[in-house]
Write an enzyme that holds these catalytic residues in place. Structure first.
Site, short mmCIF file in Angstrom:
data_model
loop_
_atom_site.label_atom_id
_atom_site.label_comp_id
_atom_site.label_asym_id
_atom_site.label_seq_id
_atom_site.Cartn_x
_atom_site.Cartn_y
_atom_site.Cartn_z
N LYS A 39 105.76 99.12 11.95
CA LYS A 39 105.65 97.67 12.17
C LYS A 39 106.96 96.95 11.90
CE LYS A 39 102.59 95.67 9.52
NZ LYS A 39 103.49 95.73 8.40
N THR A 92 109.93 98.24 11.95
CA THR A 92 110.89 98.69 12.94
C THR A 92 110.73 97.90 14.24
OG1 THR A 92 110.84 100.89 11.95
CG2 THR A 92 111.79 100.72 14.16
N ARG A 147 109.32 90.47 4.25
CA ARG A 147 109.10 90.61 2.81
C ARG A 147 110.15 91.54 2.20
NH1 ARG A 147 103.64 93.25 2.21
NH2 ARG A 147 104.36 94.28 4.10
N LYS A 196 105.11 105.62 0.41
CA LYS A 196 105.19 104.92 1.69
C LYS A 196 106.62 104.78 2.21
CE LYS A 196 104.08 100.50 3.88
NZ LYS A 196 105.47 100.06 4.13
N ALA A 224 99.71 93.49 0.94
CA ALA A 224 98.61 92.88 1.70
C ALA A 224 97.26 93.49 1.37
CB ALA A 224 98.88 93.00 3.20
N PHE A 230 100.58 95.55 6.23
CA PHE A 230 99.52 96.44 6.69
C PHE A 230 98.94 95.95 8.02
CE2 PHE A 230 99.38 97.59 2.04
CZ PHE A 230 99.91 98.84 2.22
N PHE A 282 106.77 107.41 20.63
CA PHE A 282 107.30 108.65 20.08
C PHE A 282 107.55 109.62 21.23
CE2 PHE A 282 105.74 106.66 16.37
CZ PHE A 282 106.30 107.28 15.26
N TRP A 294 113.12 102.61 17.63
CA TRP A 294 113.76 103.44 16.61
C TRP A 294 115.04 104.05 17.18
CZ3 TRP A 294 115.87 108.05 15.43
CH2 TRP A 294 116.03 108.36 14.07
#
Length: 553
Positions: free
Chosen positions: A69, A71, A92, A103, A271, A299, A379, A407
């Site tokens: 998210k 990224t 954030r 994570k 979150a 999230f 991906f 990415w």
């Protein structure tokens, strides 16, 4: 293939003064923190007359497969900026808990990152340390008041203010303090939350200015006295001191992306156990300084997305002009039952079973009356048949899905997404809040479960029922609700993937956070102090004699 930190370390980073000038900030409106970071003065950007479009990035329910998210948020912003649209990001700050745990960080990845990546993921400008110090100063003042004659008649059995630490440490969830004899305080049970779950964090991110911050701190309920009346930070006489500790932390932080798009990173409530959005100050600054302000909520749409709409929007005074829901084929196949080991294999049956999670999150965001688009974070193993199925699933519930290959390609991989977002941001919309503030707490919680999660409603424990009666007696029962829930499922059971139906969310406890201005409903077995995994990320992080960091993603 280079790692995220290798890409960040090889990047050309511009002086922060140039980024500030690009954003439209004057030299006296920033306070440089070295070469590549700065604080923005509180009363600078919010004096501008114009206001840009607000783009909210959220996602499906996260899985171990990863959604990317942050990224996508960075890649989308770089694509908007590259198209000639003045753009700014509001994100954030990462917590050291997930950075050193499981994570990872929150600066994006690959060629869609904010930099300096290592600094941001570590101590940054010290905001979280200031929050931890302020929170624990209040804890110290509380226990000192009990020790020094207890003039406020605090019932030590009814203290609700825990201590905090910005590290995952399960051993501190439940503690006993005050041991060691008469000079070591009064023994009582206590515990630690992670800093990002602290009400102090919520207050910092929801405050309009320094005096608003102080006023909110004064309202913090730390305990109840023997007559079961609330005891606040104002009663303890330390609200002014706590505000002093946060006088710099309240100022938003200015950095840049790899493509030199200005980015504001400020505040970091989780979150799943807090409200999950960056600060009011950061978002307002981005809206005033740019034509497009791109922000994210933690999230999935069921957690950060809902809380952005119901907690932040009323205080910000501005709803999103468009919502982007991030998904991956891999994660949707996992929601459909495919094992993590086999996610690189095409499996249309698993994907077909898993896209219901995407559809529920789209419907949840569309419920607010704003345009919704889907960004499929691509991906290399994704097949055209799988991508087509995701696009069809999005269209079935009224959203357009486009591919984002950010990415590997940075902003160049989000050109189509940027054009779609810009187009949708111009559409007329009629924002509709999920609930009325005059709704009861039960009504608010039921609406969240029914309209956002797709469940049947809530069930309160005996403890939560009693707490609601107490809150009603104090006039707190009409406050907004922050649901503290697992991020892995729309329900309160992390094992229920996809889009379960007719489930009940079990509320075991309610916590009043009057300074922040909401009630927290603790559901299922969600924890406010996470633990480290068997192999924490900290075991892979190292530094050499030249200060070169490795292993930080």
């Amino acid at each position: 293939m280079k790692t995220d930190i290798e890409i960040a370390q090889e990047a050309t980073v511009l002086p922060i003064s140039e980024i500030a000038e690009k954003a439209g900030l004057k030299p006296n409106e920033i306070e440089p923190y070295g070469y590549d970071k700065a604080k923005i003065n509180l009363d600078s950007s919010i004096k501008r007359d114009k206001e840009g479009k607000l783009i909210l990035v959220t996602s499906i329910n996260p899985t171990p497969a990863g959604e990317g998210k942050s990224t996508v948020t960075v890649g989308l912003s770089d694509a908007l900026q590259a198209s000639g649209r003045k753009t700014m990001i509001a994100l954030r700050e990462p917590s050291l808990g997930p950075v050193m745990g499981l994570k990872g960080g929150a600066t994006g990845g690959g060629y869609s990152q904010v930099v300096p990546m290592a600094d941001i993921n570590l101590h940054f400008t010290g905001d979280f340390h200031a929050l931890t110090a302020a929170h624990n100063m209040l804890s110290a003042a509380l226990d000192n008041s009990i020790y020094q004659g207890n003039l406020l008649h605090i019932d030590q059995r009814r203290v609700i203010w825990k201590r905090v630490l910005d590290i995952n440490d399960r051993a501190l969830r439940h503690t006993t303090i005050g041991l060691g004899g008469p000079t070591s305080g009064v023994p009582r049970e206590d515990g630690f939350d992670i800093t990002v779950a602290s009400e102090m964090m919520a207050i910092l991110t929801l405050s309009n200015d320094l005096m608003d911050l102080k006023s909110r701190i004064e309202k913090i309920v730390v305990a109840y006295d023997f007559d079961k009346e609330p005891v606040t930070a104002k009663d303890l006489g330390v609200a002014g001191a706590l505000t002093v500790l946060l006088k710099d932390a309240i100022k938003p932080n200015l950095v840049q992306t790899l493509a030199h798009t200005p980015a504001i990173i400020h505040g970091g409530p989780f979150a799943n156990i807090a409200q999950g959005t960056n600060s009011i100050q950061a978002t307002k600054a981005a809206l005033k300084l740019a034509d497009y302000a791109v922000t994210e909520a933690g999230f999935g749409a069921d957690l950060g997305g809902e809380k952005f709409m119901d907690i932040k929007v009323p205080k910000l005074g501005k709803e999103p002009d468009v919502v982007v829901v991030v998904a991956t084929v891999r994660a949707l196949k996992h929601h459909g039952g495919q094992s993590l080991a086999d996610l690189n294999e095409e499996n249309l049956d698993a994907l077909r079973a898993g896209v219901v999670n995407l559809q529920q999150n789209i419907k949840a965001m569309k419920r607010y009356g704003v345009p919704v688009v889907v960004a499929v974070n691509q991906f290399t193993a994704d097949t055209e048949a799988e991508m087509a199925l995701v696009r069809e699933a999005a269209e079935e519930v009224g959203a357009t899905a486009v591919t984002a290959d950010v990415w590997a390609k940075g902003g160049a991989g989000a050109t189509e997404l940027a054009e779609l977002v810009a187009k949708k941001a111009e559409e007329e919309h009629d924002f509709q809040p999920l609930y009325d503030l005059n709704d009861s707490a039960i009504e608010k919680m039921n609406k969240i479960v029914q309209h956002i999660y797709g469940g049947a409603g809530v069930e309160l424990s005996d403890k939560a029922e009693k707490q609601l009666k107490t809150f009603a007696a104090h006039g707190w029962d009409k406050l907004p609700i922050v649901m503290a829930k697992t991020q892995y499922s729309l329900s309160d059971d992390a094992k229920k993937l996809g889009a379960p139906k007719d489930f009940t969310v079990h509320v075991r406890e309610l916590v009043p956070k009057l300074g922040a201005g909401f009630l927290v409903a603790l559901t299922g077995n969600v924890l406010t102090m996470p633990g480290l995994p068997k192999h924490p990320a900290a075991m892979d992080i190292d530094i050499d004699e030249k200060g070169h960091i490795t292993g930080l993603f």
